[in-house]
Design a protein around this motif. Structure first.
Motif, PDB file in Angstrom:
ATOM      1  N   ASN A  95      36.438  45.066  26.336  1.00 30.46           N
ATOM      2  CA  ASN A  95      37.727  44.584  26.944  1.00 30.46           C
ATOM      3  C   ASN A  95      38.326  45.671  27.025  1.00 30.46           C
ATOM      4  O   ASN A  95      38.858  45.925  27.760  1.00 30.46           O
ATOM      5  N   GLU A 108      40.339  30.746  25.789  1.00 30.08           N
ATOM      6  CA  GLU A 108      39.029  30.941  24.772  1.00 30.08           C
ATOM      7  C   GLU A 108      38.276  29.046  24.785  1.00 30.08           C
ATOM      8  O   GLU A 108      39.678  28.784  24.691  1.00 30.08           O
ATOM      9  N   THR A 146      33.324  30.193  23.448  1.00 27.84           N
ATOM     10  CA  THR A 146      32.894  31.259  24.699  1.00 27.84           C
ATOM     11  C   THR A 146      34.774  31.757  24.913  1.00 27.84           C
ATOM     12  O   THR A 146      35.754  30.806  25.041  1.00 27.84           O
ATOM     13  N   HIS A 147      34.307  32.953  25.133  1.00 32.96           N
ATOM     14  CA  HIS A 147      35.732  33.501  25.795  1.00 32.96           C
ATOM     15  C   HIS A 147      35.717  34.686  27.187  1.00 32.96           C
ATOM     16  O   HIS A 147      34.696  35.068  27.414  1.00 32.96           O
ATOM     17  N   SER A 148      36.987  34.604  27.913  1.00 26.87           N
ATOM     18  CA  SER A 148      37.047  35.037  28.762  1.00 26.87           C
ATOM     19  C   SER A 148      38.377  35.600  29.047  1.00 26.87           C
ATOM     20  O   SER A 148      39.369  35.664  28.463  1.00 26.87           O
ATOM     21  N   PHE A 200      40.707  37.314  32.122  1.00 23.46           N
ATOM     22  CA  PHE A 200      40.953  37.336  33.874  1.00 23.46           C
ATOM     23  C   PHE A 200      41.463  38.408  34.196  1.00 23.46           C
ATOM     24  O   PHE A 200      42.669  38.430  33.643  1.00 23.46           O
ATOM     25  N   GLU A 254      36.471  39.338  36.199  1.00 18.53           N
ATOM     26  CA  GLU A 254      36.325  38.375  34.347  1.00 18.53           C
ATOM     27  C   GLU A 254      35.051  39.244  33.999  1.00 18.53           C
ATOM     28  O   GLU A 254      34.046  39.041  34.970  1.00 18.53           O
ATOM     29  N   LYS A 307      33.065  38.012  30.475  1.00 17.02           N
ATOM     30  CA  LYS A 307      32.649  36.565  29.828  1.00 17.02           C
ATOM     31  C   LYS A 307      32.031  36.342  28.208  1.00 17.02           C
ATOM     32  O   LYS A 307      30.697  36.916  28.415  1.00 17.02           O
ATOM     33  N   HIS A 308      32.257  35.799  27.566  1.00 16.62           N
ATOM     34  CA  HIS A 308      31.327  36.085  25.965  1.00 16.62           C
ATOM     35  C   HIS A 308      30.891  34.871  26.294  1.00 16.62           C
ATOM     36  O   HIS A 308      32.104  34.005  26.071  1.00 16.62           O
ATOM     37  N   THR A 309      29.669  34.245  26.278  1.00 14.39           N
ATOM     38  CA  THR A 309      29.503  32.656  25.847  1.00 14.39           C
ATOM     39  C   THR A 309      28.121  32.873  25.182  1.00 14.39           C
ATOM     40  O   THR A 309      27.403  33.362  24.574  1.00 14.39           O
TER      41      THR A 309
END
Length: 233
Positions: free
Chosen positions: A110, A129, A183-185, A187, A196, A198-200
């Protein structure tokens, strides 16, 4: 080593199992405020409680000169006081908004992306999130860490806010639904495309394992630390 668990909800129980699997002895499982007696002489405390209890819990442990690994979010307005207390008591404090190895790699990614995008005015940035409905604080501590990483490397932003990005305030959508572990994104949107990252998280096991690894690392250290120190990021 001997580990005391302060806060014994879902995360505490998973940490208990992983610590035992890794050969450690869990000497206390506390839902109440720790004391010299009920801590039972541990080498390290792992604290996952509630925002309203965290400061008092950590303070009590540090005053008993026991190093603390803390994963509770939502109390950080008092973090400086805790960090000073760790130094005064010649022990150690390690805070992590998220102990998952994947999330900490995501933090580094990030920050790198924010640096690449700092001169790309055609892209608007937004965070999102998603967590389970039982989570007490919003935005999540992880989302705040992501936002702080962007602010540090992207001169357009100097603060974060809930909801949509506006001018120099980086927006975070905080969504609560079902039993989502996290979940964090991030954009970056322009008129023609979107980037994008993203971590899930699929379950809480990654958070728990990271907390135990942090506890193994912090033993016998002095000062204040984070997961970047543990993982060498």
């Amino acid at each position: 080593m001997k580990i005391a668990l302060v806060g014994y909800g879902k995360m505490g129980k998973i940490i208990d199992g992983i610590a035992t699997q890794r050969g450690h002895e869990v000497v206390a499982r506390l839902k109440e405020t720790p004391t010299a007696e009920n801590l039972n002489n541990p080498d390290v405390v792992i604290e996952f409680s509630l925002p309203e209890a965290a400061f008092k819990n950590i303070k009590a442990c540090l005053e008993n000169k026991v190093p603390v690994v803390c994963g509770t979010t939502g109390w950080l307005e008092k973090r400086k006081e805790i960090e000073d207390l760790a130094v005064q008591n010649d022990t150690a404090f390690l805070y992590g908004s998220n102990f998952s190895l994947g999330v900490n790699l995501f933090f580094a990614l990030n920050e790198k992306l924010a640096g690449l995008m700092k001169n790309r005015d055609e892209y608007a940035c937004q965070l999102e999130e998603i967590h389970h409905i039982h989570k007490k604080d919003a935005p999540s501590g992880t989302a705040i860490s992501i936002a702080e990483g962007i602010i540090q490397h992207h001169p357009k932003f100097d603060a974060w806010k809930l909801e949509e990005t506006q001018d120099n305030q980086l927006g975070i959508f905080a969504i609560r639904e079902d039993e989502v572990p996290g979940t964090h994104s991030v954009f970056y949107r322009s008129e023609v495309d979107e980037i994008e990252i993203k971590h899930t998280a699929f379950n809480r096991n990654g958070f728990a394992l990271g907390a135990v690894i942090a506890a193994e690392w912090i033993r016998d250290k002095k000062g204040n630390f984070g997961m970047k120190d543990v993982l060498g990021l």
